[in-house]
Design an enzyme around this catalytic site. Structure first.
Site: not given
Length: 878
Positions: A762-764, A789
């Site tokens: 989730e791009c985290n 991602c």
């Protein structure tokens, strides 16, 4: 105004505390940048909004020494304004009548027996700041006070007043007579404010005259013509009517609020409300009781209107379906039927409503609206659960947007023609709407439209005054777009530091970790010291109000606690990434005061995409160093010489080119939908009920052997979960032996079953890899294999201590000599390979499953997801 400044530094340095990873210090050679002139006249700020004509800026000195002098003065003024708690426009406030509404303005200029001097100012106006001390001297003069009342107007608060009064450039003042209306308008930049005392005395000693201003700034009295006298009489009558209206009834804040309430009603309803008000004036109902009653009635009207809209859409859907075949009509009817289909589901929903019915579904409105607002765009078995990726738009919202586009001609707002002027007015209305929604003081904050939250973060990163002594500290659980900002700090020779929640709590409360944060060692181990640079060091701390991975909400009290670390030598600014937070949580910018807030509107109500905002404090905007400029950001430039003048207002200065005006004007209809549902606090309560219900059911899912089917991340299990957990359920599916099921397989199978969820990191990466137990070095080993991602690298094979769980979330641990000797005693492996005995190779996932809830999520979505997981993955090994 934009002022290009040298990056100030000091020996404020950073040392690695024991509770976090070492700071990264990677100095780079700063590129050579030619000196730039200041962005606007140092005395006069043009008002380039759509409601005002833009005068020519004051001429600028363009020689190199003059540029350096201007930058030095601006840096000193900026550091002074940001290091003091009392803003310049609030100093000596006892000398002024500070008006905040149109009613207050017209009452002040038309009442009393003294002349009225009005100072129009903007908090971002450098000339206003420099003229203000001289104005205060006049306001405290007892001789002038006998004859003149001094009034202040912030043009950002009273845009319509400033437009109606013809304010086109700042600093600017006007003199009014309560009996005759406006007498004179006066430019009062620092070079001319010294004439103001003389001008006021001329006006005082020439009653019955109007006044013109000569080129040198001195007023000259003259007798008005018959036409001017007639116009003044009409204006006087209008102002008297305004004053009389304010004095009627209670003559209090109640009447102002009542007027606002009545303005939102149809004429018939307003008349009825006024009649009721008149009947009750002689009764015993208190003002507080009347206001409570009015708010209740207003809420009832909104709900009735929403129900009428729902009924209209249902009728429209039935009419539309009647034109199709029978199968389409049956499918549409199924989508519009929110009644549970089985007895088990009916009982489950009844139990849910028994527990959460007061907070769920906006008093029954959701069941009426959802089928025709959202459900009509999906198949009967589909469930949208990716609100953190993007919210959903409503059918009525889109209809209203396109009806507005069909009904009006919108043009580029950088002109003064009718379509441009109307567009500019609408854009400014939306700016005000955004500030009002977040309860932001328009004197303190500006709305800068960007392409997204990422665009807002990039804008801060590229304009922040980084220096070799600057530090960019950020919470590890930030989105990639925040992590990417560190490249700007490194490019300037500064440093960055990723910190965890425990660290920030210690730092904010002056704990041991916090005491060490302001030190940083260079590559050779010596403390960095910057020679030859003056002024404060500018540092930045960034964190998400809610992280987009697990939905954990972080303390907004950090904002003031970190800003309080500022000294004359080092300033700390705070950036809040609110993209995942504001769709379901209220953000009150009068309670908390971050310097920068990044957000995206499609995360709130689905449409339009490609539009976000940077909400920036005015005093923080002062320090931003704009390098590239283009389009509407510049008011004056030459092509051959290195000369340009940026617009004064932060919003105008920081927006390059023409803003996305068609999408901006459509935002109103998204905010209207939020209000139709009862506002953001109703949405917050609604989402909280579904989050708690979904977590409770998912946490209780078990395989036949008693082991959990899911590992759920976040703080759902906390006693104060509503304060620390948002509407995200992030989880791994576990096999009966505790190992992790493929999240990509789950995504594919869930999609086939109609579930809109998201999987991966989730791009985290900070939050994801921390929850999954993957080290940063292990991630770095994937260089060249995993690029983003949405690629195919799902698991990483790593070594883990055998004393730790072999499967999910196995934290890496160092192998001790005891581990090796214990393993050797029970094995026949050669002594040359002791580490292999004490460790094992395991597959650790690089992502998970995220189901996120939003303002249009339903109980049916949550119920269906739990049933899908249980029926498809219980006791499943492959």
């Amino acid at each position: 105004m934009q002022l290009h400044r040298h990056s100030p530094t000091c020996s404020l340095l950073f040392q690695t505390p024991a509770c976090t990873q070492p700071a990264v210090f990677r100095p780079r050679k700063a590129p050579a940048v030619a000196a730039r002139p200041s962005s606007c006249g140092v005395e006069t700020c043009s008002i380039n909004g759509p409601s005002h004509a833009a005068p020519s800026p004051a001429p600028l000195l363009v020689n190199a020494q003059a540029k350096r002098d201007v930058r030095a003065r601006a840096t000193q003024a900026s550091s002074t304004s940001t290091s003091t708690e009392t803003k310049w426009w609030k100093k000596q406030s006892e000398l002024w009548v500070d008006v905040h509404t149109e009613e207050e303005f017209y009452r002040e200029i038309s009442s009393g027996d003294r002349l009225v001097f009005v100072d129009y100012f903007a908090t971002w106006c450098n000339g206003c700041q420099r003229s203000y001390p001289e104005l205060c001297k006049l306001a405290m003069d007892p001789d002038l006070n006998k004859h003149i009342k001094f009034v202040k107007v912030c043009i950002e608060e009273l845009k319509k007043v400033s437009k109606d009064m013809g304010v086109k450039a700042l600093p600017y003042g006007q003199v009014f007579s309560p009996s005759s209306g406006k007498l004179a308008g006066l430019d009062i930049p620092p070079s001319k404010v010294k004439h103001l005392r003389h001008n006021l005395q001329v006006i005082m000693h020439n009653p019955g005259h109007l006044f013109r201003t000569d080129p040198n700034g001195f007023v000259m009295p003259y007798k008005p013509t018959a036409e001017e006298a007639a116009a003044a009489a009409v204006a006087k009558n209008d102002k008297a009517a305004e004053a009389a209206a304010l004095e009627s009834n209670h003559g209090s804040l109640f009447d102002h609020l009542l007027k606002n309430v009545l303005n939102e009603q149809p004429p018939a309803a307003a008349a009825q409300q006024q009649e009721q008000q008149q009947q009750q004036q002689g009764g015993s109902e208190s003002i507080v009781e009347q206001m409570n009653r009015l708010h209740r009635e207003q809420d009832q009207r909104k709900q009735q209107q929403a129900q009428q809209d729902a009924a209209a859409w249902q009728a429209k859907s039935r009419s539309s379906n009647g034109k199709g075949n029978g199968k389409q009509q049956q499918q549409q009817q199924a989508m519009c039927d929110m009644t549970p289909k089985t007895e088990e589901a009916r009982q489950a929903k009844a139990a849910f409503l028994q527990q959460y019915g007061k907070e769920y579904g906006y008093g029954g409105l959701l069941d009426q609206l959802y089928p025709c607002e959202v459900g009509c765009r999906m198949k009967a078995n589909e469930h949208y659960m990716d609100y953190t990726g993007s919210s959903v738009y409503c059918q009525s919202q889109i209809e209203q947007v396109f009806e507005e586009l069909r009904s009006h001609m919108f043009g580029n707002p950088h002109s003064a023609n009718p379509s441009s002027s109307m567009t500019g007015d609408r854009v400014e209305e939306v700016r005000d709407l955004v500030l009002k929604y977040f309860n932001a003081d328009p004197a303190e904050y500006q709305v800068v439209f960007t392409r997204s939250a990422t665009g807002a973060l990039k804008l801060v990163g590229e304009t922040f005054p980084w220096s070799r002594a600057s530090t960019f500290a950020y919470l590890r659980e930030n989105h990639n777009s925040v992590l990417g900002m560190r490249e700007y700090a490194l490019e300037a020779g500064g440093a960055f530091k990723a910190v965890n929640e425990t660290f920030v709590d210690h730092w904010a409360q002056d704990g041991e970790c916090g005491a060490n944060l302001m030190r940083l060692e260079g590559p050779d181990g010596s403390l960095r010291h910057m020679e030859g640079e003056a002024g404060p060091v500018h540092n930045l701390f960034a964190f998400p109000a809610e992280d987009n991975f697990a939905g954990v909400k972080y303390p907004l009290r950090w904002i003031q606690q970190i800003k309080a670390k500022s000294t004359d030598a080092a300033q700390w600014r705070v950036l809040v990434d609110a993209a995942a937070y504001v769709p379901t949580q209220p953000l009150d910018l009068r309670e908390v005061s971050p310097d920068f807030v990044a957000m995206s509107f499609y995360k709130m109500f689905g449409y339009p995409t490609g539009l976000g905002a940077l909400i920036v404090r005015v005093d923080a905007a002062e320090i931003l160093k704009k390098l590239f400029w283009g389009g509407g950001a510049v008011s004056l430039a030459t092509s051959s010489a290195d000369f340009h003048v940026l617009k004064c207002r932060p919003a105008d200065k920081l927006e390059d080119g023409t803003v996305n005006f068609l999408d901006i004007v459509s935002l109103k209809h998204g905010f209207d939908m939020i209000e139709k549902l009862g506002g953001i606090r109703s949405i917050q309560a609604h989402v909280a009920t579904l989050t708690e219900y979904l977590y409770e059911r998912m946490a209780n899912l078990r395989h036949s052997n008693g082991k959990p089917m899911l590992q759920i991340f976040g703080k759902h299990h906390f006693a104060n979960s509503r304060q620390v957990q948002g509407g995200i359920l992030n989880f791994e599916v576990l096999r009966p032996d505790g190992s992790v099921f493929s999240y990509k397989t789950f995504e594919r199978e869930a999609a086939d079953a109609g579930f809109h969820v998201r999987t991966g990191a989730e791009c985290n990466p900070g939050a994801c890899y921390n929850y999954l137990g993957v080290t940063e070095k292990e991630v770095e080993s994937l260089a060249g294999k995993k690029e983003g991602c949405h690629d195919d690298v799902e698991f990483i094979t790593v070594q883990r201590n055998k004393t730790l769980p072999a499967g999910h979330n196995a934290k890496p641990a160092a192998l001790s000599s005891y581990d090796m000797m214990a393993s050797l005693a029970s094995s026949s492996v050669d002594l040359g390979h002791p580490a292999e005995v004490a460790s094992q190779w395991v597959e650790v996932p690089l992502g998970s499953v995220r189901a996120s809830l939003g303002y249009m999520s339903t109980w049916e979505d949550a119920y269906a997801l739990v049933n899908f997981i249980e029926s498809n993955y219980k006791d499943r090994s492959q």
